[in-house]
Design a protein around this motif. Structure first.
Motif, PDB file in Angstrom:
ATOM      1  N   LEU A  18       0.840  -1.195   0.000  1.00  0.00           N
ATOM      2  CA  LEU A  18       0.000   0.000   0.000  1.00  0.00           C
ATOM      3  C   LEU A  18       0.874   1.244   0.000  1.00  0.00           C
ATOM      4  CD1 LEU A  18      -2.944   1.184   0.363  1.00  0.00           C
ATOM      5  CD2 LEU A  18      -2.446   1.198   2.810  1.00  0.00           C
ATOM      6  N   HIS A  19       0.526   2.190  -0.844  1.00  0.00           N
ATOM      7  CA  HIS A  19       1.192   3.490  -0.831  1.00  0.00           C
ATOM      8  C   HIS A  19       0.170   4.540  -1.232  1.00  0.00           C
ATOM      9  CE1 HIS A  19       4.664   6.316  -2.225  1.00  0.00           C
ATOM     10  NE2 HIS A  19       4.053   6.732  -1.125  1.00  0.00           N
ATOM     11  N   ILE A  20      -0.189   5.379  -0.253  1.00  0.00           N
ATOM     12  CA  ILE A  20      -1.170   6.448  -0.457  1.00  0.00           C
ATOM     13  C   ILE A  20      -0.529   7.766  -0.076  1.00  0.00           C
ATOM     14  CG2 ILE A  20      -3.375   7.397   0.306  1.00  0.00           C
ATOM     15  CD1 ILE A  20      -4.328   4.574   0.767  1.00  0.00           C
ATOM     16  N   GLU A  21      -0.772   8.778  -0.854  1.00  0.00           N
ATOM     17  CA  GLU A  21      -0.221  10.106  -0.594  1.00  0.00           C
ATOM     18  C   GLU A  21      -1.366  11.096  -0.445  1.00  0.00           C
ATOM     19  OE1 GLU A  21       3.651  11.598  -2.480  1.00  0.00           O
ATOM     20  OE2 GLU A  21       2.065  12.634  -3.592  1.00  0.00           O
ATOM     21  N   PHE A  22      -1.399  11.770   0.713  1.00  0.00           N
ATOM     22  CA  PHE A  22      -2.405  12.796   0.979  1.00  0.00           C
ATOM     23  C   PHE A  22      -1.704  14.149   0.877  1.00  0.00           C
ATOM     24  CE2 PHE A  22      -5.251  14.788   4.500  1.00  0.00           C
ATOM     25  CZ  PHE A  22      -5.909  15.545   3.542  1.00  0.00           C
ATOM     26  N   GLU A  23      -2.086  14.926  -0.113  1.00  0.00           N
ATOM     27  CA  GLU A  23      -1.468  16.230  -0.347  1.00  0.00           C
ATOM     28  C   GLU A  23      -2.488  17.317  -0.053  1.00  0.00           C
ATOM     29  OE1 GLU A  23       1.272  18.289  -3.779  1.00  0.00           O
ATOM     30  OE2 GLU A  23      -0.465  17.130  -4.409  1.00  0.00           O
TER      31      GLU A  23
ATOM     32  N   VAL B 299     -10.382  26.763   4.818  1.00  0.00           N
ATOM     33  CA  VAL B 299     -10.810  25.524   4.172  1.00  0.00           C
ATOM     34  C   VAL B 299      -9.566  24.692   3.872  1.00  0.00           C
ATOM     35  CG1 VAL B 299     -12.070  24.480   2.250  1.00  0.00           C
ATOM     36  CG2 VAL B 299     -12.724  26.758   3.080  1.00  0.00           C
ATOM     37  N   ILE B 300      -9.593  23.430   4.288  1.00  0.00           N
ATOM     38  CA  ILE B 300      -8.509  22.518   3.947  1.00  0.00           C
ATOM     39  C   ILE B 300      -8.829  21.888   2.592  1.00  0.00           C
ATOM     40  CG2 ILE B 300      -7.272  20.413   4.585  1.00  0.00           C
ATOM     41  CD1 ILE B 300      -7.814  21.064   7.490  1.00  0.00           C
ATOM     42  N   ILE B 301      -7.977  22.160   1.619  1.00  0.00           N
ATOM     43  CA  ILE B 301      -8.178  21.635   0.268  1.00  0.00           C
ATOM     44  C   ILE B 301      -7.033  20.688  -0.054  1.00  0.00           C
ATOM     45  CG2 ILE B 301      -8.358  22.219  -2.183  1.00  0.00           C
ATOM     46  CD1 ILE B 301      -9.427  24.961  -1.321  1.00  0.00           C
ATOM     47  N   GLY B 302      -7.366  19.524  -0.511  1.00  0.00           N
ATOM     48  CA  GLY B 302      -6.306  18.574  -0.822  1.00  0.00           C
ATOM     49  C   GLY B 302      -6.793  17.439  -1.704  1.00  0.00           C
ATOM     50  N   ARG B 303      -5.892  16.489  -1.959  1.00  0.00           N
ATOM     51  CA  ARG B 303      -6.206  15.314  -2.775  1.00  0.00           C
ATOM     52  C   ARG B 303      -5.499  14.102  -2.194  1.00  0.00           C
ATOM     53  NH1 ARG B 303      -8.436  16.440  -7.781  1.00  0.00           N
ATOM     54  NH2 ARG B 303      -8.425  18.638  -8.378  1.00  0.00           N
ATOM     55  N   ILE B 304      -6.128  12.962  -2.346  1.00  0.00           N
ATOM     56  CA  ILE B 304      -5.529  11.696  -1.942  1.00  0.00           C
ATOM     57  C   ILE B 304      -5.224  10.895  -3.200  1.00  0.00           C
ATOM     58  CG2 ILE B 304      -5.899   9.515  -0.725  1.00  0.00           C
ATOM     59  CD1 ILE B 304      -7.611  11.084   1.260  1.00  0.00           C
TER      60      ILE B 304
ATOM     61  N   GLY C 266      -3.804   4.663  -9.106  1.00  0.00           N
ATOM     62  CA  GLY C 266      -3.981   5.821  -9.962  1.00  0.00           C
ATOM     63  C   GLY C 266      -5.212   6.638  -9.646  1.00  0.00           C
ATOM     64  N   GLU C 267      -6.071   6.134  -8.772  1.00  0.00           N
ATOM     65  CA  GLU C 267      -7.295   6.877  -8.428  1.00  0.00           C
ATOM     66  C   GLU C 267      -6.946   8.078  -7.551  1.00  0.00           C
ATOM     67  OE1 GLU C 267     -11.768   5.984  -6.612  1.00  0.00           O
ATOM     68  OE2 GLU C 267     -10.327   4.359  -6.880  1.00  0.00           O
ATOM     69  N   THR C 268      -7.734   9.147  -7.693  1.00  0.00           N
ATOM     70  CA  THR C 268      -7.541  10.374  -6.918  1.00  0.00           C
ATOM     71  C   THR C 268      -8.868  10.795  -6.294  1.00  0.00           C
ATOM     72  OG1 THR C 268      -5.786  11.118  -8.410  1.00  0.00           O
ATOM     73  CG2 THR C 268      -6.802  12.787  -6.993  1.00  0.00           C
ATOM     74  N   ILE C 269      -8.824  11.166  -4.992  1.00  0.00           N
ATOM     75  CA  ILE C 269     -10.020  11.625  -4.287  1.00  0.00           C
ATOM     76  C   ILE C 269      -9.783  13.061  -3.822  1.00  0.00           C
ATOM     77  CG2 ILE C 269     -11.519  11.292  -2.294  1.00  0.00           C
ATOM     78  CD1 ILE C 269     -10.879   8.345  -2.381  1.00  0.00           C
ATOM     79  N   PRO C 270     -10.619  14.016  -4.237  1.00  0.00           N
ATOM     80  CA  PRO C 270     -10.466  15.397  -3.772  1.00  0.00           C
ATOM     81  C   PRO C 270     -11.015  15.571  -2.351  1.00  0.00           C
ATOM     82  CG  PRO C 270     -12.334  15.235  -5.258  1.00  0.00           C
ATOM     83  CD  PRO C 270     -11.702  13.872  -5.232  1.00  0.00           C
ATOM     84  N   ILE C 271     -10.386  16.450  -1.576  1.00  0.00           N
ATOM     85  CA  ILE C 271     -10.799  16.738  -0.201  1.00  0.00           C
ATOM     86  C   ILE C 271     -11.088  18.233  -0.070  1.00  0.00           C
ATOM     87  CG2 ILE C 271     -10.120  16.706   2.229  1.00  0.00           C
ATOM     88  CD1 ILE C 271     -10.503  13.945   1.074  1.00  0.00           C
TER      89      ILE C 271
END
Length: 313
Positions: free
Chosen positions: A189-194, A205-210, A258-263
């Motif tokens: 597993l390797h996930i990056e939360f930016e 507002v905290i804006i980011g992507r996983i 490769g999937e991306t989730i917006p926060i």
């Protein structure tokens, strides 16, 4: 009979513009809401103290004074209270009180170096205390609490933080860059939360992507939480209390590489406090972003990253 009815004088403390001033609601340990008038650092505190005797009573006293006090109460090895602000002014010389009397008072341009706080094991409060001194070293007293907000701008935030016990914020130049938080298990597993920055106002507002860079585990769902951590005292008697301010699910189902989730997390909707660090060497309050992944076997994988919070005008 309650001792309240034996007190021969009533003390009233009224602040200037109290009705029109903004108030802050604070929940007491008993669940009641206190509405306290808000003051800023450097603002004067003035008002009127009124003493009313019971009908037909005469009160001999050794003087009347009003104090503006700032105190920190901690409960890590028994309840301990210490004062960091003490201002006083005499309202009346020794004498006799035969009828109602009013006394104006003013504490000019008071430096209020910390923001008010009520936590589980720490409390920082500002309050007025009126004392009528009587014989045998007895006093009749009345208190009125204020609530202090500390406001920070981008220009003075870092200097103020150092002076007032808040955790130093990242320098402006660094804050331009995004912050990355990794959750990883080798070859699985390797996930990056930016997210955009590490310093936020309470209205921000905290804006980011996983980003899912490697997924070989069967992830069931993922949560993002804001955790407030109160640290009181020092070792070996230090107490740490963590409270989840908000938790919400940001994914339900198995992600793919490769999937991306917006926060997008709006902070203004939550009961948050600014970041404090070692306030008067008594306590700290910090806030963390916590990313949690849960697989189909209910195993949890998480990573926390501290964020700096401040109050702007």
């Amino acid at each position: 009979m309650s001792i309240f009815f034996k007190i021969p004088v009533e003390i009233e403390i009224r602040l200037d513009n109290e009705e029109s001033r903004k108030h802050h609601e604070v929940k007491t340990p008993h669940g009641r809401l206190d509405r306290l008038p808000i003051y800023k650092d450097g603002e004067s505190v003035k008002g009127v103290v009124t003493l009313r005797t019971k009908e037909g009573k005469k009160i001999d006293h050794l003087g009347v004074k009003v104090q503006l006090l700032g105190s920190i109460e901690t409960n890590n090895d028994g309840l301990v209270s210490s004062e960091f602000l003490t201002l006083a002014t005499e309202l009346a010389a020794p004498g006799q009180l035969t009828h109602s009397q009013s006394y104006p008072f003013e504490f000019k341009n008071v430096e209020k170096q910390y923001e008010s706080y009520r936590g589980k094991n720490a409390k920082l409060r500002y309050y007025l205390k009126v004392a009528i001194q009587r014989k045998s070293n007895t006093e009749i007293t009345r208190e009125k609490e204020l609530w202090v907000f500390q406001y920070y701008t981008k220009l003075n935030e870092e200097n103020k933080a150092r002076e007032n016990g808040l955790q130093s914020a990242p320098r402006l130049a660094k804050d331009v860059h995004s912050v990355k938080m990794d959750v990883g298990i080798e070859d699985c597993l390797h996930i990056e939360f930016e997210y955009s920055k590490s310093r936020f106002s309470l209205k921000d507002v905290i804006i980011g992507r996983i980003y899912f860079l490697l997924v070989r585990l069967k992830i069931k769902h993922m949560e993002l939480s804001l955790i407030r951590r109160e640290i009181v005292g020092s070792a070996p008697n230090q107490i740490t209390d963590s409270e989840t301010v908000v938790r919400f699910e940001i994914m339900d189902g198995a992600p793919v590489k490769g999937e991306t989730i917006p926060i997008r997390l709006f902070l203004s909707g939550f009961d948050l406090t600014p970041t404090y660090k070692d306030v008067n060497k008594k306590f700290s309050v910090r806030t963390y972003l916590s990313l949690v992944l849960i697989d189909e076997d209910a195993r949890r994988y998480f990573k926390q990253s501290e964020i700096f919070l401040y109050r702007d005008s």
